[in-house]
Structures are given as C-alpha cells and as structure tokens.
Design an enzyme around this catalytic site. Structure first.
Site, PDB file in Angstrom:
ATOM      1  N   HIS A 160       0.702  -1.047  -0.049  1.00  0.00           N
ATOM      2  CA  HIS A 160      -0.010  -0.215  -0.107  1.00  0.00           C
ATOM      3  C   HIS A 160       1.138   1.559  -0.129  1.00  0.00           C
ATOM      4  O   HIS A 160       0.517   2.694  -0.384  1.00  0.00           O
ATOM      5  CB  HIS A 160      -1.043   0.164   0.905  1.00  0.00           C
ATOM      6  CG  HIS A 160      -1.936  -0.999   0.933  1.00  0.00           C
ATOM      7  ND1 HIS A 160      -3.403  -0.688   0.357  1.00  0.00           N
ATOM      8  CD2 HIS A 160      -2.319  -2.987   0.849  1.00  0.00           C
ATOM      9  CE1 HIS A 160      -3.757  -1.675   1.062  1.00  0.00           C
ATOM     10  NE2 HIS A 160      -2.873  -2.748   1.601  1.00  0.00           N
ATOM     11  N   ASP A 368       3.845   9.710  -0.896  1.00  0.00           N
ATOM     12  CA  ASP A 368       2.091   8.544  -0.022  1.00  0.00           C
ATOM     13  C   ASP A 368       2.141   7.302  -1.053  1.00  0.00           C
ATOM     14  O   ASP A 368       2.192   8.077  -2.212  1.00  0.00           O
ATOM     15  CB  ASP A 368       1.405   9.600  -0.493  1.00  0.00           C
ATOM     16  CG  ASP A 368      -0.244   9.572   1.188  1.00  0.00           C
ATOM     17  OD1 ASP A 368      -0.381   8.475   1.051  1.00  0.00           O
ATOM     18  OD2 ASP A 368      -0.188  10.404   1.820  1.00  0.00           O
TER      19      ASP A 368
HETATM   20  P1  ADQ Z   1      -2.675   6.349   4.923  1.00  0.00           P
HETATM   21  O1  ADQ Z   1      -1.241   6.490   4.967  1.00  0.00           O
HETATM   22  O2  ADQ Z   1      -3.471   6.164   6.487  1.00  0.00           O
HETATM   23  O3  ADQ Z   1      -2.950   4.886   4.572  1.00  0.00           O
HETATM   24  P2  ADQ Z   1      -4.498   7.821   3.252  1.00  0.00           P
HETATM   25  O4  ADQ Z   1      -4.810   7.222   2.422  1.00  0.00           O
HETATM   26  O5  ADQ Z   1      -3.987   8.970   3.081  1.00  0.00           O
HETATM   27  O6  ADQ Z   1      -3.477   7.177   3.863  1.00  0.00           O
HETATM   28  O7  ADQ Z   1      -5.350   7.501   4.299  1.00  0.00           O
HETATM   29  C1  ADQ Z   1      -6.179   7.733   5.768  1.00  0.00           C
HETATM   30  C2  ADQ Z   1      -7.593   7.495   5.981  1.00  0.00           C
HETATM   31  O8  ADQ Z   1      -8.013   8.042   6.824  1.00  0.00           O
HETATM   32  C3  ADQ Z   1      -9.029   8.119   4.832  1.00  0.00           C
HETATM   33  O9  ADQ Z   1      -9.916   7.072   4.761  1.00  0.00           O
HETATM   34  C4  ADQ Z   1      -9.306   9.146   5.835  1.00  0.00           C
HETATM   35  O10 ADQ Z   1     -10.476   9.512   5.914  1.00  0.00           O
HETATM   36  C5  ADQ Z   1      -9.791   9.224   7.340  1.00  0.00           C
HETATM   37  N1  ADQ Z   1      -9.330  10.134   8.178  1.00  0.00           N
HETATM   38  C6  ADQ Z   1      -8.113  10.512   7.967  1.00  0.00           C
HETATM   39  N2  ADQ Z   1      -8.150  11.420   9.267  1.00  0.00           N
HETATM   40  C7  ADQ Z   1      -9.389  11.161   9.550  1.00  0.00           C
HETATM   41  C8  ADQ Z   1     -10.235  11.495  10.824  1.00  0.00           C
HETATM   42  N3  ADQ Z   1      -9.364  12.355  11.709  1.00  0.00           N
HETATM   43  N4  ADQ Z   1     -10.592  10.777  11.087  1.00  0.00           N
HETATM   44  C9  ADQ Z   1     -10.984   9.792  10.296  1.00  0.00           C
HETATM   45  N5  ADQ Z   1     -10.559   9.260   9.314  1.00  0.00           N
HETATM   46  C10 ADQ Z   1      -9.646  10.266   9.182  1.00  0.00           C
HETATM   47  C11 ADQ Z   1      -2.138   3.748   3.710  1.00  0.00           C
HETATM   48  C12 ADQ Z   1      -0.866   5.034   2.529  1.00  0.00           C
HETATM   49  C13 ADQ Z   1      -1.643   5.330   1.721  1.00  0.00           C
HETATM   50  C14 ADQ Z   1      -2.820   4.826   0.770  1.00  0.00           C
HETATM   51  C15 ADQ Z   1      -4.053   4.033   2.073  1.00  0.00           C
HETATM   52  C16 ADQ Z   1      -4.506   2.595   1.672  1.00  0.00           C
HETATM   53  O11 ADQ Z   1      -0.206   5.206   3.493  1.00  0.00           O
HETATM   54  O12 ADQ Z   1      -0.738   6.183   0.889  1.00  0.00           O
HETATM   55  O13 ADQ Z   1      -3.183   5.474  -0.229  1.00  0.00           O
HETATM   56  O14 ADQ Z   1      -2.902   3.064   2.931  1.00  0.00           O
HETATM   57  O15 ADQ Z   1      -3.179   2.116   0.301  1.00  0.00           O
END
Ligand code: ADQ
Length: 468
Positions: A160, A368
C-alpha cells in the site's frame, strides 16, 4: 472472477472498534476501505481474514460471512515488529527517508518471528489451492514463508505504500531476505508502475534475477508484478455527502467558519510523510505577505493522532501544535483564528460534511502510496465545485491529473498554487473536477479488488496451465 476460497492476511483485523492503541487510522478502517471492497468478493467463496486483533489475546466475532482468525501479539512484539521494524525502519525508508530510518537488530528478529506466526496462521486456515492475499509492508517476509509451508497456495502480495528505488532499499541491513520474502508471491501489486520497475531493478542487482517490469524469474518460478492503484468506495462517499443531515452539517460548518470566508481544508493522519509542516510554513508566509487575510480566508487542519508510541510522531505533533499556536498568536483575531486545528478522529459523515464545506482541499504529502483523502474529497463534490491541490508525490496524482498539482518542497510554488486554487474561475474548477469524477466513477475500490484478484487468479492458471 476467481472462484477459489480466499484468505486475506493483514496486520489488523477488519473490525469497527479496532482502533490501534496508538490511534493509528489506516486503510483497514471498517466499514468501507478494504473491508468494504472485499465484502462483495468475499461473499462469493469461503473467506477468512487473518490479522492482529488489537490486543494480546483472541476475541472475536465474524464480520458478515468472513471468518476472522486473530493473531496475538505481546507488548514486546508490538514494539519490535509494529512500532519498530515496520514503522520506524521500513515506513520512513520507503517514504524517501523524509525522516531518518532507524535500524535496530532486535526489531528484525521480532519482525521475522511475527511474520512466521502470521504465515502459520494463514497456512492453517487456507483450504487446498486457496488464494491468499497478503497486505502491506508489515508482512513483507510472509509470502515466502507461506510458500514453504504450503506450496499448493496461490499467493498475492499488495504494497500500500511506496516501494523505493535501489539507492534507498540498499540501505536495509536485511535487504536480500526482504526481497526474497516478497518474491515468494505469485503476484506483487503496487500503487504505481514505478514501484514495479524498482523491484525489477533490485531483483537484478541483488539476486542476479532475470527481471522485466512485470515478470521476475526466481529459480523455476515467475513472479508477476504490476500497478493496481487502490481506491475508495466512491458511491458510499457520494451518497453520504448528499444525505440531508450531512448537507445540514456542512452548512453549519460554513456558518461557524464565517459565511463569506474561503475555506481551505486538510485531513491527514498526523504523520511526517503528509507534509503538514511544509503546508503550515507556506500558509504562514501567505499571511505574512498579506496574500491571504484572516478576515476572508481560513484553514481547517484535521490531523488525526497516529502512532503516538513512536517518538518521532510525538515530536512531530509537538512541532505542529507549536507552529499552529504561533500562527494563530501572530495572525488570528478575537473569534477569528487563522487555523482551526483538530487533533481528533471523525466518523465518515463528519468527514463528508467537512469535504462538502471546503473550497480548496489541500493534500500535500512529501510521499504517499496513494492518498485516499484526495479521492474522498472528489467523491464528495457531486456538484462539481471545489479545488483540489495535490502533491505530485502522492500516488493519486498519477490518476487525478487535473488537480492543481504541486511540489510541496517548493515553498514558492506551493504558495502560488494555493493562491491559484483560491482564485480559480468556477468554470475551470468544474472542468477539472468533472474529469477527476469521471475517472473515479470507473476506478473505485471494487474495480481495484476485482482487477487484482483476477490478475492473481490468472497467474495461477498460467502456472498450472489450466484453461481460462
Ligand atoms: P494512510 O497513510 O493512512 O494509508 P490515506 O490514504 O490518506 O493514508 O488514508 C487515510 C484514511 O483515514 C482516509 O480514509 C481518511 O478519511 C481517514 N481519516 C483521516 N483523518 C481522519 C480523521 N480525523 N478521522 C477519521 N478518519 C480519518 C496508507 C498509505 C496511503 C494509501 C492507503 C491505502 O499511506 O498512501 O492510500 O494506505 O492503500
């Protein structure tokens, strides 16, 4: 679609109340995310999910028809495997070493032992010739371990997060074992093509393997590789964003923020890869230079707590909170802060309301794998309004090419891009948003899971020379 029984192996089990002790909010969130995506597919054949239940021992209901197989971890194992090797060695190294990776020999031993335990659990629950889909950098040794235990299985691995170029990967003390670990899979999937290219280069360099971007020959086996960009449940987020209570909440947010103000929004896990400090610096300079004024513009920064047992994350939080305080102290007015800072988790409806309320979504990670927030924002903008400022270094940039793309290291470029997005013509914004929404409609998380599992099944047919 594949008809084999399926086992998913991930660091965490897909439980709603499965908040990590450090508050980590990762893609395993349920419902939605991977669980949601796999739900439909998991209904078609017997399915089991192997993962850490969040504590030291087993507990556990099933999720729908999916059987859960918990793996227990002691506090020492959580430190060495999860906080240590996974999140203090691999995570920073794979994200361009934007933070110095830490190499500690005892973490490696724990990481290997925990991967072995997960492999044994998967071997125990997998039916004959089942497909096993291993998720992410926590379990990079597992494919090979599992193949040794169960050569009959079809094994997939999906990363991921970014997979780095050789110059970075070569720093890893146990690089050969890690590479062999992944290459135990039949199909290695990444977010971007570049990662598959990096893996092929490494396989040639470190293992002397014959390797092209989509096929690596390891002894008698051929490992397929490819890009499968992950996505979100687009229809879920679109529907949520038009629910009457969410629309009302978004209206209330606009009212509370100041009806006539332009609203910039960022939503991140509090992680040094997300570029929060660079963004705050850019915003401070815009305020300092008078390009942005608190009376007509406001930034909402949501930063959900994450990995707080890791020292560098605690330090980052202190720095960010200090900087937000300084900016508000210097530029805020009574009842009018320059930045609203929210260090809290939100539920999906609250997030949808925030996405709806924003004029400009600012997603500027330094690196990312994908970034689901950018996709969630697009899915929430059914009326085609709103601007997305997106880092070139997020995997999402390869797909959302009509966003305002930016290099977050270039402070002047970042400031100019924020201003361009704030001042953009509504017709231009609608055209940009329309193109991104059309792309997402075709590329949701269901399409992702289907594409990956179909490709995995295909590698099995190639190996066994079964007819399609
Ligand atoms: P993450 O680094 O966790 O994921 P991201 O893809 O942005 O990053 O996902 C974060 C998730 O957390 C989103 O669904 C978002 O809505 C949720 N979120 C953020 N802030 C929040 C809050 N305050 N309360 C509740 N929910 C919140 C890792 C990788 C990414 C990749 C994903 C999936 O680092 O690059 O996109 O896995 O493969």
């Amino acid at each position: 679609m594949p008809r084999r029984s399926l086992v998913v192996v991930a660091n965490r089990l897909p439980l709603d109340d499965n908040a990590a002790p450090d508050g980590a909010c990762e893609w395993r969130r349920s419902p939605g995310g991977l669980t949601g995506a796999l739900h439909t597919i998991l209904q078609q054949a017997p399915a089991t999910w192997v993962g850490w239940g969040g504590g030291p021992g087993p507990r556990l209901p099933n999720v729908g028809s999916v059987r859960l197989r918990p793996v227990a971890l002691t506090a020492d194992e959580q430190r060495g495997y999860y906080e240590g090797f996974a999140n203090s060695t691999l995570w920073p190294l794979y994200h361009d070493a934007v933070q110095q990776p830490v190499f500690q020999r005892e973490w490696w031993d724990t990481y290997r032992a925990v991967n072995q335990r997960f492999a044994e659990a998967a071997a125990e629950v997998a039916g004959r010739h089942a497909a096993v889909w291993v998720q992410d950098y926590h379990l990079q040794l597992l494919p090979r371990m599992l193949r040794e235990l169960r050569p009959d299985l079809l094994i997939g691995f999906f990363m991921h997060i970014p997979f780095p170029p050789p110059e970075l990967f070569m720093q890893l003390p146990r690089r050969v074992e890690l590479l062999h670990g992944m290459l135990g899979a039949d199909l290695v999937g990444f977010q971007r093509e570049q990662a598959a290219h990096n893996l092929a280069q490494l396989a040639r360099k470190l293992l002397g393997a014959e390797a092209a971007d989509h096929a690596i020959h390891v002894g008698p086996r051929t490992v397929r590789t490819g890009a499968f960009p992950v996505s979100i449940d687009v229809s879920e987020m679109s529907a949520l964003a038009t629910r009457p209570d969410v629309v009302a909440h978004a209206g209330q947010l606009r009212h509370d923020l100041g009806e006539s103000k332009r609203v910039l929004l960022s939503v991140d896990r509090l992680d040094y890869t997300k570029g929060i400090e660079h963004r705050l610096t850019a915003y401070r300079e815009l305020l300092r230079d008078g390009d942005v004024k608190v009376r007509d513009t406001v930034l909402v920064q949501v930063a959900v707590p994450s990995r707080e047992r890791v020292e560098s994350y605690r330090d980052l939080r202190d720095r960010i909170e200090g900087e937000v305080g300084r900016i508000n102290g210097e530029y805020g007015r009574v009842g009018e802060p320059a930045i609203h800072y929210l260090n809290q988790p939100f539920d999906r409806a609250q997030l949808a309301a925030l996405y709806r309320a924003a004029d400009v979504m600012v997603v500027t990670p330094l690196r990312d794998g994908m970034n689901l927030v950018a996709k969630e924002f697009v899915a929430a903008r059914g009326d085609g309004s709103g601007a997305l400022v997106l880092s070139e270094f997020a995997g999402a940039a390869a797909e959302l090419s009509t966003a305002f793309l930016v290099n977050p290291h270039d402070l002047d470029g970042l400031k100019q891009t924020l201003l361009r997005a704030l001042e953009a013509d509504p017709a231009d914004l609608r055209a940009r948003m329309g193109a991104m929404r059309r792309h997402l409609a075709e590329h949701d998380i269901y399409a992702w899971a289907r594409a990956y599992l179909t490709a995995l099944d295909h590698t099995g047919r190639l190996a066994q020379r079964l007819p399609n």
